[in-house]
Design an enzyme around this catalytic site. Structure first.
Site, mmCIF file in Angstrom:
data_model
loop_
_atom_site.group_PDB
_atom_site.id
_atom_site.type_symbol
_atom_site.label_atom_id
_atom_site.label_comp_id
_atom_site.label_asym_id
_atom_site.label_seq_id
_atom_site.Cartn_x
_atom_site.Cartn_y
_atom_site.Cartn_z
ATOM 1 N N ARG A 160 60.884 74.068 0.048
ATOM 2 C CA ARG A 160 59.936 74.477 1.089
ATOM 3 C C ARG A 160 60.671 74.501 2.429
ATOM 4 N NH1 ARG A 160 57.221 74.876 -2.818
ATOM 5 N NH2 ARG A 160 55.134 74.140 -3.315
ATOM 6 N N ASN A 211 67.559 58.045 6.178
ATOM 7 C CA ASN A 211 66.840 59.116 6.868
ATOM 8 C C ASN A 211 65.361 58.743 6.763
ATOM 9 O OD1 ASN A 211 65.523 61.326 7.856
ATOM 10 N ND2 ASN A 211 66.725 62.836 6.704
ATOM 11 N N HIS A 245 69.755 62.312 10.247
ATOM 12 C CA HIS A 245 68.763 63.382 10.177
ATOM 13 C C HIS A 245 69.466 64.697 9.902
ATOM 14 C CE1 HIS A 245 65.584 60.819 11.653
ATOM 15 N NE2 HIS A 245 66.456 60.359 12.530
ATOM 16 N N GLU A 297 71.368 55.624 10.898
ATOM 17 C CA GLU A 297 70.233 56.558 10.819
ATOM 18 C C GLU A 297 70.763 57.988 10.801
ATOM 19 O OE1 GLU A 297 67.568 56.119 14.162
ATOM 20 O OE2 GLU A 297 66.687 58.094 13.823
ATOM 21 N N TYR A 357 64.995 73.173 7.116
ATOM 22 C CA TYR A 357 65.767 72.105 6.471
ATOM 23 C C TYR A 357 66.822 72.596 5.492
ATOM 24 C CZ TYR A 357 62.290 69.137 8.654
ATOM 25 O OH TYR A 357 61.495 68.505 9.587
ATOM 26 N N PRO A 400 59.690 60.126 3.718
ATOM 27 C CA PRO A 400 58.657 61.018 3.169
ATOM 28 C C PRO A 400 58.980 62.507 3.292
ATOM 29 C CG PRO A 400 57.934 60.008 5.223
ATOM 30 C CD PRO A 400 59.186 59.293 4.817
ATOM 31 N N ASN A 401 58.597 63.211 2.250
ATOM 32 C CA ASN A 401 58.693 64.671 2.119
ATOM 33 C C ASN A 401 60.108 65.189 1.859
ATOM 34 O OD1 ASN A 401 55.873 65.304 2.501
ATOM 35 N ND2 ASN A 401 56.161 64.678 4.623
ATOM 36 N N ARG A 404 64.229 69.514 19.170
ATOM 37 C CA ARG A 404 62.969 69.988 18.585
ATOM 38 C C ARG A 404 61.794 69.523 19.454
ATOM 39 N NH1 ARG A 404 62.920 68.658 12.343
ATOM 40 N NH2 ARG A 404 61.161 70.107 12.483
ATOM 41 N N ALA A 463 59.723 61.337 8.937
ATOM 42 C CA ALA A 463 58.688 61.216 9.973
ATOM 43 C C ALA A 463 58.469 59.771 10.417
ATOM 44 C CB ALA A 463 57.378 61.815 9.473
HETATM 45 O O1 CA2 Z 1 65.796 66.263 10.300
HETATM 46 C C1 CA2 Z 1 65.471 65.322 9.577
HETATM 47 O O2 CA2 Z 1 66.176 64.878 8.684
HETATM 48 C C2 CA2 Z 1 64.077 64.684 9.749
HETATM 49 O O3 CA2 Z 1 64.196 63.291 9.467
HETATM 50 C C3 CA2 Z 1 63.177 65.359 8.738
HETATM 51 C C4 CA2 Z 1 61.734 64.886 8.841
HETATM 52 C C5 CA2 Z 1 61.223 65.005 10.274
HETATM 53 O O4 CA2 Z 1 59.930 64.457 10.377
HETATM 54 C C6 CA2 Z 1 62.151 64.293 11.251
HETATM 55 O O5 CA2 Z 1 61.638 64.508 12.564
HETATM 56 C C7 CA2 Z 1 63.557 64.840 11.156
HETATM 57 C C8 CA2 Z 1 60.831 65.732 7.939
HETATM 58 C C9 CA2 Z 1 61.251 65.741 6.502
HETATM 59 C C10 CA2 Z 1 60.392 66.728 5.793
HETATM 60 O O6 CA2 Z 1 61.178 67.396 4.813
HETATM 61 C C11 CA2 Z 1 60.715 68.553 4.314
HETATM 62 C C12 CA2 Z 1 61.565 69.232 3.480
HETATM 63 C C13 CA2 Z 1 61.149 70.439 2.949
HETATM 64 C C14 CA2 Z 1 59.905 70.938 3.243
HETATM 65 C C15 CA2 Z 1 59.060 70.239 4.064
HETATM 66 C C16 CA2 Z 1 59.461 69.040 4.606
#
Ligand code: CA2
Length: 149
Positions: free
Chosen positions: A22, A78, A104, A102, A27, A14-15, A111, A81
């Site tokens: 964003r 990946n 990230h 896996e 990221y 997700p996201n 973090r 969340a």
């Molecule tokens: O670091 C990573 O790849 C994560 O999997 C990213 C997740 C986070 O919840 C994990 O703890 C680590 C969040 C992805 C959200 O991606 C966004 C990208 C742009 C703007 C907002 C969120």
């Protein structure tokens, strides 16, 4: 006879569809399309075949993982969340019996403390984090190596 290329399911949770648009401070500026293009280029080189799926829905991710049983040899994921919350995704990956890596973008261990716990890591071949988009490329190389490609 030439051996057929390994088939790998690439899953983005997700996201991650928001990448590059964003929160670039967390990221980075690379879009999900950019990551997928880099993965596709590396896949040609290895060679492996990719099926790439992104979903914001836990159920859709579980469905995609179950679908891999029929025609994939490994999973690069990946879980975003869901890494920190989803027993369903863990159980689905374990049920496939396929090797999973896996990945990230960020170093989840540097973090908030809740990001250090992964439901997926114990049933994965390994976890790669903290290298931005390169985490995916390192993960793909590692998985292809595990599959003998
Ligand atoms: O670091 C990573 O790849 C994560 O999997 C990213 C997740 C986070 O919840 C994990 O703890 C680590 C969040 C992805 C959200 O991606 C966004 C990208 C742009 C703007 C907002 C969120």
């Amino acid at each position: 006879m030439k051996a057929s290329a390994a088939r790998i399911l690439v899953l983005h949770g997700p996201n991650l569809n928001l990448l590059g648009t964003r929160e670039p401070g967390v990221y980075g500026h690379t879009t999900l399309q950019g990551i997928n293009e880099a993965l596709t280029a590396l896949a040609k080189e290895l060679p492996v075949e990719l099926r790439i799926v992104q979903s914001n829905s836990e159920g859709a991710l579980v469905d995609a993982i179950q679908g891999a049983i029929a025609d994939c040899d490994g999973i690069l994921i990946n879980p975003a969340a869901y890494t920190h919350t989803s027993v369903a995704i863990r159980d689905a990956i374990a049920a496939t019996g396929l090797p999973a890596v896996e990945v990230h973008l960020s170093n989840v261990h540097a973090r908030e403390p809740f990001r250090s716990h992964s439901y997926i890591a114990p049933i994965a071949v390994g976890q790669i984090c903290g290298f931005g988009p390169d985490s995916y490329l390192l993960g793909l190389r590692a998985l292809a190596g595990r599959l003998g490609k």
